[in-house]
Design an enzyme around this catalytic site. Structure first.
Site, PDB file in Angstrom:
ATOM      1  N   ASP A  58      24.685 -30.421  13.644  1.00  0.00           N
ATOM      2  CA  ASP A  58      25.304 -31.485  12.850  1.00  0.00           C
ATOM      3  C   ASP A  58      24.709 -32.835  13.253  1.00  0.00           C
ATOM      4  OD1 ASP A  58      26.945 -32.473  10.882  1.00  0.00           O
ATOM      5  OD2 ASP A  58      28.765 -32.465  12.083  1.00  0.00           O
ATOM      6  N   ASN A  91      28.591 -26.640   1.706  1.00  0.00           N
ATOM      7  CA  ASN A  91      27.447 -27.553   1.570  1.00  0.00           C
ATOM      8  C   ASN A  91      26.886 -27.603   0.143  1.00  0.00           C
ATOM      9  OD1 ASN A  91      26.226 -26.864   4.937  1.00  0.00           O
ATOM     10  ND2 ASN A  91      27.348 -28.665   4.214  1.00  0.00           N
TER      11      ASN A  91
HETATM   12  C1  IPE Z   1      28.854 -27.959   9.173  1.00  0.00           C
HETATM   13  O1  IPE Z   1      28.389 -29.253   9.047  1.00  0.00           O
HETATM   14  C2  IPE Z   1      27.997 -27.016   8.394  1.00  0.00           C
HETATM   15  C3  IPE Z   1      26.705 -26.680   8.984  1.00  0.00           C
HETATM   16  C4  IPE Z   1      26.310 -27.068  10.156  1.00  0.00           C
HETATM   17  C5  IPE Z   1      25.851 -25.844   8.183  1.00  0.00           C
HETATM   18  P1  IPE Z   1      28.931 -30.231   7.902  1.00  0.00           P
HETATM   19  O2  IPE Z   1      28.295 -31.548   8.154  1.00  0.00           O
HETATM   20  O3  IPE Z   1      28.721 -29.617   6.572  1.00  0.00           O
HETATM   21  O4  IPE Z   1      30.499 -30.261   8.202  1.00  0.00           O
HETATM   22  P2  IPE Z   1      31.604 -31.357   7.847  1.00  0.00           P
HETATM   23  O5  IPE Z   1      31.514 -31.611   6.398  1.00  0.00           O
HETATM   24  O6  IPE Z   1      31.284 -32.583   8.639  1.00  0.00           O
HETATM   25  O7  IPE Z   1      32.884 -30.735   8.289  1.00  0.00           O
HETATM   26  C1  IPE Z   2      23.635 -30.852   9.709  1.00  0.00           C
HETATM   27  O1  IPE Z   2      23.470 -32.220   9.528  1.00  0.00           O
HETATM   28  C2  IPE Z   2      22.815 -30.012   8.746  1.00  0.00           C
HETATM   29  C3  IPE Z   2      23.612 -29.334   7.717  1.00  0.00           C
HETATM   30  C4  IPE Z   2      24.904 -29.364   7.589  1.00  0.00           C
HETATM   31  C5  IPE Z   2      22.879 -28.565   6.735  1.00  0.00           C
HETATM   32  P1  IPE Z   2      24.223 -33.044   8.379  1.00  0.00           P
HETATM   33  O2  IPE Z   2      23.401 -32.983   7.145  1.00  0.00           O
HETATM   34  O3  IPE Z   2      25.607 -32.561   8.227  1.00  0.00           O
HETATM   35  O4  IPE Z   2      24.183 -34.506   8.979  1.00  0.00           O
HETATM   36  P2  IPE Z   2      25.369 -35.573   8.996  1.00  0.00           P
HETATM   37  O5  IPE Z   2      26.580 -34.881   9.556  1.00  0.00           O
HETATM   38  O6  IPE Z   2      25.573 -36.011   7.585  1.00  0.00           O
HETATM   39  O7  IPE Z   2      24.886 -36.672   9.875  1.00  0.00           O
HETATM   40 MG    MG Z   3      27.405 -33.098   8.996  1.00  0.00          MG
END
Ligand code: IPE
Ligand code: IPE
Ligand code: MG
Length: 232
Positions: free
Chosen positions: A15, A63
């Site tokens: 994340d 996602n």
């Molecule tokens: C969790 O991250 C999903 C993955 C790492 C694939 P997100 O960024 O999607 O989660 P939320 O929305 O902050 O809970």
């Molecule tokens: C994690 O990083 C990757 C996926 C969830 C696919 P994010 O895309 O959620 O990055 P932030 O949380 O918006 O910074």
């Molecule tokens: Mg995220």
């Protein structure tokens, strides 16, 4: 490290890719690209200390609510990772699994994943388990429906274990989440029953071997009681 202090299964909720990029005034896709590099560092570090199963949450059932261009970018990276990196892991005797409902993935991505599954079928090394269109509630619903369609009218814990995408993996000893967020976001809800949670403030693209070492040393300081009493 003695055997007991090395976790068998470690799971990562990547994340912070987007925030990492934003801090550098770069587009989110730049963060995802660096997130892939972090994945490679983390896998190498975990494998080198003898961790047997490395699970990685790469794309959740939620996602899909992101802008289509970000989704396209993420699957471009998944396909590239499969075609380039997973092919090399396959040659190095790694096992590769996928969890999640792969039916919804773009056809070209599914084809690449199928090729990898075929390439690793005789391998026996470290298991890389990647969550794609993975959501724990969806996984449990699919498991229960498959038990219903096999004619059961009641189920046990081990029936459900056996029907999950993780059927042949032990539960994660550790679940790590990057970027300071402290939630599971629909990741391994069933399997997390006795996992140790470790939250790291660093954004995922900043994860290194040193981060993995920090995680393991934190894990070693925990006392896992499983509802029993502290070991004497
Ligand atoms: C969790 O991250 C999903 C993955 C790492 C694939 P997100 O960024 O999607 O989660 P939320 O929305 O902050 O809970
Ligand atoms: C994690 O990083 C990757 C996926 C969830 C696919 P994010 O895309 O959620 O990055 P932030 O949380 O918006 O910074
Ligand atoms: Mg995220």
């Amino acid at each position: 490290m003695d055997n007991e202090s090395i976790p068998k299964h470690i799971a990562f909720i990547m994340d912070g890719n987007g925030r990492w990029a934003k801090a550098r005034h770069m587009p989110r896709k730049y963060g995802h690209k660096h997130g892939v590099d972090a994945m490679k560092r983390v896998i190498a570090a975990c494998a080198s200390i003898g961790i047997e199963i490395i699970s990685i949450y790469a794309f959740s059932t939620e996602n899909w609510s992101r802008p289509q261009d970000e989704i396209d970018e993420l699957f471009k990276l998944v396909k590239r990772f499969a075609d380039k990196e997973l092919v090399e892991y396959a040659k190095d005797n790694y096992q590769v699994r996928f969890m999640g409902d792969l039916r919804r993935l773009p056809d070209d991505v599914r084809l690449s994943l199928d090729k990898i599954s075929d390439a690793v079928k005789d391998n026996s090394g470290t298991i890389i388990n990647i969550g794609l269109n993975y959501g724990s509630r969806d996984e449990i619903v699919r498991a229960v429906n498959s038990l219903i369609s096999s004619g059961r009218d009641s189920v046990s814990v081990s029936d459900i274990n056996a029907a999950l995408d993780t059927c042949d993996l032990c539960d994660p000893d550790i679940i790590v989440r990057a970027s300071g967020e402290k939630r599971l976001s629909n990741f391994m809800l069933w399997q997390a029953a006795y996992s140790e949670f470790i939250f790291i403030d660093d954004y995922w693209p900043d994860f290194t071997e040193e981060t993995v070492n920090r995680i393991i040393s934190e894990y070693r300081s925990r006392d896992r009681r499983y509802g029993g009493l502290k070991k004497a």
